[in-house]
Motif scaffolding. Structure first.
Motif, short mmCIF file in Angstrom:
data_model
loop_
_atom_site.label_atom_id
_atom_site.label_comp_id
_atom_site.label_asym_id
_atom_site.label_seq_id
_atom_site.Cartn_x
_atom_site.Cartn_y
_atom_site.Cartn_z
N GLY A 150 71.01 -14.52 -60.27
CA GLY A 150 71.59 -13.62 -61.27
C GLY A 150 72.81 -12.89 -60.75
N LEU A 151 72.90 -12.73 -59.45
CA LEU A 151 74.03 -12.04 -58.82
C LEU A 151 75.14 -13.00 -58.41
N ALA A 152 74.92 -14.29 -58.58
CA ALA A 152 75.77 -15.31 -57.98
C ALA A 152 77.06 -15.60 -58.74
N HIS A 153 77.74 -14.58 -59.18
CA HIS A 153 79.06 -14.77 -59.78
C HIS A 153 79.87 -13.49 -59.55
N PRO A 154 81.13 -13.64 -59.13
CA PRO A 154 81.95 -12.45 -58.84
C PRO A 154 82.05 -11.47 -60.01
N PHE A 155 82.15 -11.97 -61.24
CA PHE A 155 82.27 -11.05 -62.37
C PHE A 155 80.96 -10.30 -62.63
N VAL A 183 80.43 -1.99 -74.03
CA VAL A 183 80.92 -3.36 -73.87
C VAL A 183 82.45 -3.35 -73.88
N ALA A 184 83.04 -2.56 -74.76
CA ALA A 184 84.51 -2.49 -74.83
C ALA A 184 85.09 -2.01 -73.50
N ASP A 185 84.46 -1.03 -72.89
CA ASP A 185 84.91 -0.51 -71.59
C ASP A 185 84.78 -1.60 -70.52
N LEU A 186 83.65 -2.30 -70.51
CA LEU A 186 83.45 -3.37 -69.52
C LEU A 186 84.47 -4.48 -69.72
N LEU A 198 87.77 -9.74 -68.95
CA LEU A 198 87.11 -10.94 -69.48
C LEU A 198 87.23 -11.02 -70.99
N GLU A 199 87.27 -12.24 -71.50
CA GLU A 199 87.18 -12.44 -72.94
C GLU A 199 85.78 -12.00 -73.37
N ALA A 200 85.66 -11.57 -74.62
CA ALA A 200 84.38 -11.06 -75.12
C ALA A 200 83.25 -12.07 -74.95
N SER A 201 83.52 -13.33 -75.22
CA SER A 201 82.46 -14.35 -75.11
C SER A 201 81.99 -14.54 -73.67
N HIS A 202 82.93 -14.50 -72.72
CA HIS A 202 82.56 -14.65 -71.31
C HIS A 202 81.79 -13.42 -70.82
N LEU A 203 82.23 -12.25 -71.21
CA LEU A 203 81.53 -11.03 -70.83
C LEU A 203 80.11 -11.06 -71.39
N SER A 204 79.98 -11.48 -72.63
CA SER A 204 78.67 -11.56 -73.27
C SER A 204 77.74 -12.50 -72.51
N GLN A 205 78.27 -13.62 -72.05
CA GLN A 205 77.45 -14.57 -71.28
C GLN A 205 76.99 -13.96 -69.97
N HIS A 206 77.89 -13.26 -69.27
CA HIS A 206 77.51 -12.63 -68.00
C HIS A 206 76.49 -11.52 -68.22
N LEU A 207 76.68 -10.74 -69.26
CA LEU A 207 75.72 -9.68 -69.56
C LEU A 207 74.35 -10.26 -69.92
N ALA A 208 74.34 -11.38 -70.60
CA ALA A 208 73.07 -12.04 -70.94
C ALA A 208 72.33 -12.48 -69.68
N VAL A 209 73.06 -13.01 -68.72
CA VAL A 209 72.44 -13.41 -67.45
C VAL A 209 71.86 -12.18 -66.74
N LEU A 210 72.63 -11.11 -66.69
CA LEU A 210 72.17 -9.89 -66.04
C LEU A 210 70.95 -9.30 -66.74
N ARG A 211 70.91 -9.37 -68.06
CA ARG A 211 69.73 -8.92 -68.82
C ARG A 211 68.53 -9.80 -68.51
N ARG A 212 68.76 -11.12 -68.52
CA ARG A 212 67.67 -12.07 -68.27
C ARG A 212 67.04 -11.85 -66.90
#
Length: 106
Positions: free
Chosen positions: A20-25, A41-44, A50-64
């Motif tokens: 889950g930590l294995a990405h620089p972003f 999310v806007a602040d992040l 990051l584009e909104a879709s990429h940020l959303s993917q990273h946040l989903a991994v961190l939530r998971r």
């Protein structure tokens, strides 16, 4: 029959955490969340670039991986660290890496 989360050896659970930590972003997102009690999310998006879709993917991994929690308020979503020890983990990793880099220079 696969192991449940409670039956898996701790080293496997740890490895999954580090995935889950294995990405620089994702590390950058966690660092930003460690600096403030919560961030929108806007602040992040502004801070990471990051584009909104990429940020959303990273946040989903961190939530998971249970590293962050989200809360919706009206039309905004706010994130915070799921546990303050995540910030401690980042600080220990930073100190370890700085020590390793210092050793490389010697």
């Amino acid at each position: 029959m696969p192991f449940s989360q409670q039956q898996r050896p701790l080293y496997e659970v740890k490895a999954n955490l580090f995935k889950g930590l294995a990405h620089p972003f994702r590390i950058r997102i966690l660092e930003l969340l460690a600096e403030a009690p919560e961030r929108s999310v806007a602040d992040l998006q502004t801070e990471t670039g990051l584009e909104a879709s990429h940020l959303s993917q990273h946040l989903a991994v961190l939530r998971r991986h249970r590293l962050v929690e989200a809360e919706r308020r009206a039309s905004h979503v706010y994130y915070r660290l799921a546990d303050e020890r995540v910030a401690e983990l980042l600080a220990v990793a930073r100190a370890l890496l700085l020590g390793m880099l210092a050793g490389d220079r010697d």
